[in-house]
Motif scaffolding. Structure first.
Motif, PDB file in Angstrom:
ATOM      1  N   HIS A 133       7.597   4.836  -4.417  1.00 10.97           N
ATOM      2  CA  HIS A 133       8.882   4.929  -3.725  1.00 10.97           C
ATOM      3  C   HIS A 133       9.191   3.564  -3.115  1.00 10.97           C
ATOM      4  CE1 HIS A 133       5.872   5.741  -0.597  1.00 10.97           C
ATOM      5  NE2 HIS A 133       6.712   5.156   0.237  1.00 10.97           N
ATOM      6  N   ARG A 134      10.438   3.218  -3.135  1.00 16.34           N
ATOM      7  CA  ARG A 134      10.853   1.927  -2.601  1.00 16.34           C
ATOM      8  C   ARG A 134      11.023   2.026  -1.089  1.00 16.34           C
ATOM      9  NH1 ARG A 134      12.301  -2.237  -5.623  1.00 16.34           N
ATOM     10  NH2 ARG A 134      12.421  -1.978  -7.886  1.00 16.34           N
ATOM     11  N   GLN A 135      10.540   1.013  -0.415  1.00 20.81           N
ATOM     12  CA  GLN A 135      10.678   0.982   1.038  1.00 20.81           C
ATOM     13  C   GLN A 135      12.109   0.613   1.414  1.00 20.81           C
ATOM     14  OE1 GLN A 135       8.517   1.836   3.220  1.00 20.81           O
ATOM     15  NE2 GLN A 135       6.603   1.942   2.081  1.00 20.81           N
ATOM     16  N   GLU A 136      12.520   1.075   2.580  1.00 21.83           N
ATOM     17  CA  GLU A 136      13.847   0.723   3.079  1.00 21.83           C
ATOM     18  C   GLU A 136      13.896  -0.767   3.378  1.00 21.83           C
ATOM     19  OE1 GLU A 136      15.211   3.476   6.166  1.00 21.83           O
ATOM     20  OE2 GLU A 136      13.455   4.687   5.693  1.00 21.83           O
ATOM     21  N   ALA A 137      15.071  -1.352   3.193  1.00 18.76           N
ATOM     22  CA  ALA A 137      15.207  -2.804   3.383  1.00 18.76           C
ATOM     23  C   ALA A 137      14.879  -3.215   4.810  1.00 18.76           C
ATOM     24  CB  ALA A 137      16.636  -3.233   3.021  1.00 18.76           C
ATOM     25  N   GLY A 138      15.104  -2.329   5.776  1.00 15.37           N
ATOM     26  CA  GLY A 138      14.848  -2.671   7.167  1.00 15.37           C
ATOM     27  C   GLY A 138      13.400  -2.996   7.464  1.00 15.37           C
ATOM     28  N   ILE A 139      12.473  -2.539   6.615  1.00 20.08           N
ATOM     29  CA  ILE A 139      11.060  -2.791   6.877  1.00 20.08           C
ATOM     30  C   ILE A 139      10.713  -4.265   6.686  1.00 20.08           C
ATOM     31  CG2 ILE A 139      10.122  -2.459   4.546  1.00 20.08           C
ATOM     32  CD1 ILE A 139       7.894  -0.780   5.820  1.00 20.08           C
ATOM     33  N   ASP A 166       0.835  -1.204   0.000  1.00 19.27           N
ATOM     34  CA  ASP A 166       0.000   0.000   0.000  1.00 19.27           C
ATOM     35  C   ASP A 166       0.869   1.252   0.000  1.00 19.27           C
ATOM     36  OD1 ASP A 166      -2.206   1.625   0.079  1.00 19.27           O
ATOM     37  OD2 ASP A 166      -2.640   1.294   2.201  1.00 19.27           O
ATOM     38  N   HIS A 167       1.931   1.245   0.809  1.00 20.47           N
ATOM     39  CA  HIS A 167       2.826   2.403   0.849  1.00 20.47           C
ATOM     40  C   HIS A 167       3.562   2.586  -0.465  1.00 20.47           C
ATOM     41  CE1 HIS A 167       3.791   4.176   5.033  1.00 20.47           C
ATOM     42  NE2 HIS A 167       2.493   4.002   4.897  1.00 20.47           N
ATOM     43  N   GLY A 168       3.975   1.475  -1.056  1.00 19.04           N
ATOM     44  CA  GLY A 168       4.803   1.574  -2.256  1.00 19.04           C
ATOM     45  C   GLY A 168       4.035   1.895  -3.518  1.00 19.04           C
ATOM     46  N   THR A 169       2.776   1.434  -3.612  1.00 15.48           N
ATOM     47  CA  THR A 169       2.007   1.602  -4.852  1.00 15.48           C
ATOM     48  C   THR A 169       0.837   2.561  -4.709  1.00 15.48           C
ATOM     49  OG1 THR A 169       0.545  -0.267  -4.343  1.00 15.48           O
ATOM     50  CG2 THR A 169       2.602  -0.768  -5.477  1.00 15.48           C
ATOM     51  N   GLY A 170       0.379   2.782  -3.468  1.00  9.16           N
ATOM     52  CA  GLY A 170      -0.768   3.655  -3.268  1.00  9.16           C
ATOM     53  C   GLY A 170      -2.103   2.988  -3.512  1.00  9.16           C
ATOM     54  N   THR A 171      -2.117   1.656  -3.689  1.00 11.05           N
ATOM     55  CA  THR A 171      -3.374   0.942  -3.910  1.00 11.05           C
ATOM     56  C   THR A 171      -3.294  -0.450  -3.307  1.00 11.05           C
ATOM     57  OG1 THR A 171      -4.967   0.170  -5.564  1.00 11.05           O
ATOM     58  CG2 THR A 171      -2.643   0.034  -6.145  1.00 11.05           C
ATOM     59  N   ARG A 172      -4.477  -0.982  -2.948  1.00 14.43           N
ATOM     60  CA  ARG A 172      -4.567  -2.371  -2.484  1.00 14.43           C
ATOM     61  C   ARG A 172      -5.526  -3.165  -3.357  1.00 14.43           C
ATOM     62  NH1 ARG A 172      -5.514  -0.087   3.094  1.00 14.43           N
ATOM     63  NH2 ARG A 172      -7.636  -0.881   2.825  1.00 14.43           N
TER      64      ARG A 172
END
Length: 964
Positions: A443-449, A343-349
């Motif tokens: 936007h790409r999420q940080e690897a730590g997530i 959801d954070h990366g694409t803005g849709t579910r």
């Protein structure tokens, strides 16, 4: 055990300032704290597995056998590890999930830890009343977490829905707990389970407890609230709705099974409702296009499975149920976390818009695949071993109880749906769909997530491959049965070629075929008929309740205070008066007066009350009513109660001032004169109330057959509270819980009054004079030679005196107030510190300090009020309540009961002896609350109304000078 729980509770309070200062990095510290708690519980595992049970008990009300009892056995240990371990991982996920400047983040972290503490307390509590307190704590905290995005209407509605449904079940559960504790003769859950009460009472209590458990775990017909709660942030869904909150009901059912499994209808109710929930949730999951709702409805379905398995109420099914519970938690949590990342990366579910993510984020796809395969029951994952165990045990139990065969059949059918909707989730989230453009990543999420979901997913693999290592835990959890035939099959990945293995293979094949069918027919599937859903029924019911409330309010709430009072007093006269007539017993001897002085005081009070009815101005009526209060203070003094007399006089003075502040905004004269018929009716009601109250007093004296406990209070006050002032010792020691409740009421009342007066903001915006400005002003006044004939050049005796209109200044009043203010403050401190042995105490001291503040306000106005106390009234109130609560619970840390007092006597030689009692610290809290209340009243009814009057005057002046 309790130290860890207390540490998490305290940390939940400290989390707010921590996150405000450190931002999302503070979640590392919070996650570390829960991880440390998890390690502490894990250290206890060897002893618990060997059969030890850790019990910590703190006496609360020994006379009623009420205590804060915590118990750590193998079942509560497993749940404690789940609560703390899963919480630590979800908090670790939060460090990357939330943006640094996100609104409400400090509040979220504080509430999240508060929920974790409540959930941990719930699984550790052995006293049923303590369990209920933590149970309702999880309800309140979940409401706050679900409604985190308070600006969104969907979040607010979902939070309210979850609160109402689970609270309804919780109230039913409370009644069941009271019945159980009363019938069993103990409030300890372990004692009730060991020797459960039978008969109709035990059965009724058991089903009331089930109402609470089923509503909390979203079981039909309460299943609808959980999908709606997906409006919450992803960490909330992963923790509350996969690993923690919804497991609370399952935990209670697991505890109840051994005790109430043989209650008629118990097994049948749980199996049938669990089956309906599992099938309904699975079908609805297949109809969803929102991948988060697929996981949510899948959670509902799996909760139905757990209720079915635990509903069989057999040690063997409990064994499998615990395995299923943990397999579900470690698989469903990473699925929710995965949805949050998508959801954070694409803005849709919406799975119809998602395509090709498997290639773009392969690591996330692998994590989701591992969790989904475990949920679907594919070997060699944890979910496969747990589901095989459930099918095996249900099949074995069915030979003795046919209801288990029904559970077996619906487990198999529901598992087919599970395979299908988990496959649909994987395909919808990560598959490449023909005709759909590859979904871009905003936007790409940080690897730590990925750390937290990866750890969860790793447990799905380790739980399956290392199943034999989990077997001792599960065996210990259901140990205790003397019948060897009830021993469950060992928990292992491979049991050979068995009928259950064939069933598992069939489930996977049929589930795969169903997935193919659903994928091809998905656009053709009709939408779910929401009109006949439980969610629609809930909204219809709440709409009817709203309409009924509006109609009832229109009938009863007519906006007429005399009408309200007439109804209340009329019901009082009929109910109490009728009781007096039928059962009243008058005393054998009546004494007209115990002192001749009482007669003139009574005459004055009666005349004041009568003349107040004929008063034509509001000020006159207020003063006459105040006379009756001062007369009561005089009567207290005549009867040897100086403490009560002092308090009554102070309260009456403060009340009189508050009334005068209010009537400033009202017409001077009481304009309307009621009709004669209304006046006679009011006279009849007033006379009837007086006669009934007099009758109550007489009957109370005549009904007493034993010596009153008040005769023992002087000795009890000195030996138990180390004080000679019985009234004060009662307030801060003997009935300190009542005082704490009254302090809460005072705080709520102050907030309510201020909320009615303040037009723009509740924040304390009184004009304040800094200490530096005050010093320079005083220095300037001392050096200045004023002209005594010039009113504008008078030296101000008060800090803010120069802000007053010269025409309204009174030099006499300023001088008197300046001279008596510090004396009153010293007197208030004297009453506070000596009230344990002489008349006074925190309440009286706070009133005196408040009156000193009133004097400064009356002499210098709102500017003087701000200069005298440059502190927010709300902070003083909150500090006072916090001090009182802290001192109430602090003795628990030293092994004493709550509100227990300690004291020491210090010999000062020629200066005498100083006696200090810890309850004095509690009294300081009372002092601060009372002082803060008076400050808040002056601020709202005084300073704020003054500002309104000034604004009205300015507006009127502008209208006069403006061109017409």
């Amino acid at each position: 055990m309790t130290s860890g729980l207390l540490a998490i509770s305290i940390l939940s309070i400290l989390a707010y300032p921590l996150i405000r200062r450190l931002g999302r990095k503070a979640f590392y510290l919070l996650a570390l704290a829960l991880a440390a708690a998890c390690v502490l519980f894990a250290v206890q595992a060897p002893a618990i597995l060997s059969g030890a049970v850790l019990v910590e008990r703190f006496e609360w009300v020994p006379q009623l056998d009420l205590a804060l009892t915590f118990r750590l056995d193998i079942v509560s240990l497993m749940f404690a590890l789940l609560v703390t371990g899963a919480g630590a991982l979800v908090l670790l996920y939060c460090t990357r999930y939330f943006d640094s400047g996100e609104a409400g983040l400090p509040r979220f972290g504080s509430v999240f830890l508060g929920f974790a503490a409540s959930m941990l307390g719930l699984v550790l509590a052995d006293d049923v009343y303590l369990l209920f307190i933590f149970w309702e704590g999880t309800t309140v905290f979940s409401f706050l977490l679900i409604g985190h995005s308070s600006k969104l209407r969907t979040s607010r509605a979902a939070a309210l829905q979850a609160l109402m449904v689970t609270t309804f079940g919780g109230l039913a559960m409370l009644v069941g707990l009271v019945l159980l504790a009363s019938a069993a003769g103990t409030s300890e859950l372990s004692g009730i389970v060991a020797d459960p009460p039978g008969g109709a009472l035990g059965a009724t209590a058991a089903f009331l407890l089930l109402a609470g458990a089923l509503s909390k775990s979203a079981i039909f017909p309460f299943h609808f609230w959980l999908p709606g709660a997906m409006a919450a942030p992803t960490p909330v869904s992963a923790y509350l709705h996969a690993a923690a909150m919804v497991k609370a009901g399952i935990y209670l059912i697991a505890r109840m099974g051994p005790a109430f499994g043989d209650v008629p209808g118990y097994r049948e109710t749980l199996v049938v409702l669990g089956a309906i929930t599992m099938i309904n949730g699975g079908i609805r999951a297949l109809r969803q296009f929102d991948i988060k709702l697929i996981v949510a409805h899948g959670t509902v379905s799996q909760l139905g499975l757990l209720v079915m398995v635990f509903g069989a109420a057999d040690p063997r099914s409990d064994f499998a149920g615990l395995a299923l519970l943990f397999a579900h938690a470690v698989a469903k949590a990473p699925l929710f976390l995965t949805v949050g990342i998508i959801d954070h990366g694409t803005g849709t579910r919406d799975l119809r818009k998602l395509s090709g993510l498997g290639r773009r984020v392969p690591a996330l796809a692998v994590i989701a695949a591992l969790a989904s395969l475990s949920m679907a029951g594919v070997p060699p994952f944890f979910g496969f071993v747990a589901k095989e165990s459930a099918l095996t045990e249900l099949l074995a139990i069915g030979q003795e109880r046919p209801i288990a065969y029904l559970a077996f059949a619906f487990t198999a059918i529901g598992s087919v749906l599970t395979v299908a909707y988990m496959g649909r989730f994987l395909w919808g989230a990560f598959g490449s769909k023909p005709g759909v453009e590859p979904t871009p990543l905003a936007h790409r999420q940080e690897a730590g997530i990925l750390v937290a979901p990866a750890v969860f997913a790793a447990f799905t693999v380790l739980g399956g491959l290392g199943a034999t290592l989990l077997d001792p835990w599960l065996q210990a959890a259901v140990a205790g049965s003397s019948d060897e035939t009830l021993a469950p099959e060992h928990f292992a990945l491979w049991h050979g070629f068995t009928p259950v293995l064939a069933v598992s293979a069939s489930i996977l094949i049929l589930g795969g075929l169903l997935l193919l069918v659903v994928r091809r027919t998905s656009p053709l599937l009709p939408p779910s008929p929401e009109r006949f859903s439980a969610s629609h029924a809930y909204w219809v019911l709440t709409h009817w309740i709203d309409e009924l409330a509006v109609r009832l309010t229109a009938i009863t709430q007519r906006g007429s205070l005399p009408f309200y009072l007439a109804v209340i007093l009329g019901v009082f006269v009929l109910a109490i008066g009728g009781t007096l007539i039928t059962t009243g017993v008058l005393p054998e001897r009546l004494e007209f007066a115990s002192s001749p002085v009482q007669i003139p005081i009574a005459i004055i009070m009666i005349l004041a009350a009568v003349f107040s009815l004929r008063a034509r101005t509001r000020f006159q009526a207020v003063v006459l009513v105040g006379v009756t209060g001062y007369g009561m203070a005089a009567i207290f003094a005549l009867h040897g109660a100086p403490d009560l007399a002092l308090t009554q006089a102070l309260v009456e003075t403060v009340t009189l001032i508050a009334f005068i502040l209010v009537i400033r905004r009202l017409p001077q004269r009481i304009g309307s004169v009621p009709a004669p018929r209304v006046r006679w009716m009011r006279a009849v009601i007033g006379a009837a109330v007086g006669l009934v109250l007099g009758g109550v007093a007489l009957v109370s004296l005549g009904a007493r057959v034993a010596e009153p406990i008040s005769l023992q209070l002087p000795e009890l006050a000195y030996t138990g509270g180390h004080g000679k002032n019985v009234v004060n010792v009662m307030l801060v020691d003997i009935r300190g819980w009542d005082t704490m409740g009254e302090l809460s009421v005072i705080l709520a009342a102050a907030t309510g009054v201020a909320s009615l007066v303040f037009l723009r903001t509740r924040v304390d915006n009184r004009p304040k004079l800094s200490r530096k400005a005050a010093r320079s002003q005083v220095r300037e006044h001392l050096l200045k030679v004023a002209d005594p004939n010039d009113a504008t050049q008078r030296v101000s005796w008060l800090l803010a005196g120069r802000h007053l209109d010269p025409a309204r200044r009174s030099i006499l009043l300023e001088v008197v107030v300046r001279l008596i203010f510090h004396a009153l403050m010293l007197l208030s401190l004297y009453l506070l510190l000596t009230g344990h042995n002489t008349p006074g105490g925190g309440f009286a001291g706070g009133l005196v300090a408040g009156l000193a503040l009133v004097a400064r306000y009356l002499a210098g106005g709102r500017y003087e009020l701000g200069a005298t106390v440059p502190l927010d009234a709300g902070r003083i109130l909150g500090t006072g309540l916090a001090v009182a609560v802290t001192m109430a619970f602090l003795p628990l840390l030293f092994g004493q009961s709550a509100l227990a007092s300690a004291w020491f006597d210090l010999d000062l030689g020629p200066f005498g002896e100083l006696s200090f009692v810890t309850s004095t610290l509690f009294d300081i809290g009372v002092y601060l609350v009372v002082f803060g209340l008076i400050l808040d009243v002056l601020r709202s009814l005084g300073a704020e109304i003054d500002e309104h009057e000034e604004e009205d005057a300015e507006t009127a002046l502008e209208e006069e000078v403006s061109p017409r």
